[in-house]
Scaffold this motif. Structure first.
Motif, mmCIF file in Angstrom:
data_model
loop_
_atom_site.group_PDB
_atom_site.id
_atom_site.type_symbol
_atom_site.label_atom_id
_atom_site.label_comp_id
_atom_site.label_asym_id
_atom_site.label_seq_id
_atom_site.Cartn_x
_atom_site.Cartn_y
_atom_site.Cartn_z
ATOM 1 N N ASN A 3 2.760 3.433 6.865
ATOM 2 C CA ASN A 3 2.214 3.630 5.524
ATOM 3 C C ASN A 3 0.700 3.824 5.509
ATOM 4 O OD1 ASN A 3 4.562 3.555 3.840
ATOM 5 N ND2 ASN A 3 4.750 1.413 4.423
ATOM 6 N N THR A 53 3.093 2.336 -0.750
ATOM 7 C CA THR A 53 4.078 1.260 -0.651
ATOM 8 C C THR A 53 4.508 0.755 -2.023
ATOM 9 O OG1 THR A 53 2.372 -0.453 -0.505
ATOM 10 C CG2 THR A 53 3.201 0.484 1.577
ATOM 11 N N CYS A 74 -0.202 -5.243 5.028
ATOM 12 C CA CYS A 74 -0.685 -4.535 3.836
ATOM 13 C C CYS A 74 -2.135 -4.070 3.966
ATOM 14 C CB CYS A 74 -0.554 -5.430 2.608
ATOM 15 S SG CYS A 74 1.140 -5.764 2.159
ATOM 16 N N ASP A 88 1.241 -2.001 9.638
ATOM 17 C CA ASP A 88 2.130 -1.022 9.018
ATOM 18 C C ASP A 88 1.576 0.396 9.181
ATOM 19 O OD1 ASP A 88 3.984 0.337 7.503
ATOM 20 O OD2 ASP A 88 3.458 -0.626 5.609
#
Length: 192
Positions: free
Chosen positions: A68, A119, A12, A65
């Motif tokens: 994203n 996200t 994240c 990630d």
């Protein structure tokens, strides 16, 4: 935040925001070669920034990630570079770089906020990290107000940039207070 990285959980975290923060601290503390003031600035800001970037893109790239983390950095860098040349206190290389660092810091969090909006959610530790980054900037504004009251000193570039950065955090602060502090995971309504 660094603990999260050490635990191999970086899905994240926006690597692009971390690159921008590393660039902020590098350009801000270039004067340490000509006017060394603090080992703290050198070791804490620069070392942590570059270790974080290394962890994201090197050691733990498999959990990063990248699908994203797609904010286009040139949309921030080009205007910030231009503004740094147009609006600074003196047209010297170190002053332009310092001004660049102040302007860039005000928008460096945008890739992270963009990633969260893309996200639709963020882990609790990531939201705490973002909250404290925003709180740091809000307290920085309080510092400038206090300096103006006690020293009659006003740094227009720093104050305006701090206000801009704090404005970017306002929506996040609202979600943090109404969700995260109540024990809920930060999630955004996803567009249909």
């Amino acid at each position: 935040f660094l603990l999260k990285i050490w635990k191999h959980e970086i899905e994240c975290i926006s690597g692009k925001s971390q690159i921008l923060f590393a660039l902020v601290f590098t350009t801000r503390y270039l004067d340490l070669f000509t006017n060394f003031i603090s080992i703290y600035n050198t070791m804490v800001f620069l070392l942590c920034a570059y270790v974080t970037v290394y962890m994201i893109y090197g050691k733990f790239r498999k959990t990063f990630d990248s699908e994203n983390d797609t904010f286009r950095l040139e949309f921030l860098l080009v205007p910030v570079i231009g503004l740094s040349f147009l609006e600074n206190y003196s047209f010297t290389p170190l002053e332009i770089l310092w001004t660049f660092s102040i302007y860039l810091e005000s928008v460096a969090i945008l890739p992270q906020l963009f990633m969260i909006s893309k996200t639709g959610e963020a882990e609790t530790i990531t939201t705490h990290y973002l909250f404290f980054l925003g709180l740091y900037r809000a307290l920085y504004l309080a510092n400038w107000i206090r300096r103006y009251q006690t020293e009659n000193f006003y740094d227009q570039i720093a104050v305006v940039s701090g206000v801009v950065q704090t404005i970017f955090y306002c929506d996040f602060f609202y979600l943090y207070v109404t969700k995260v502090l109540k024990g809920k995971k930060l999630s955004l309504p996803m567009p249909i």
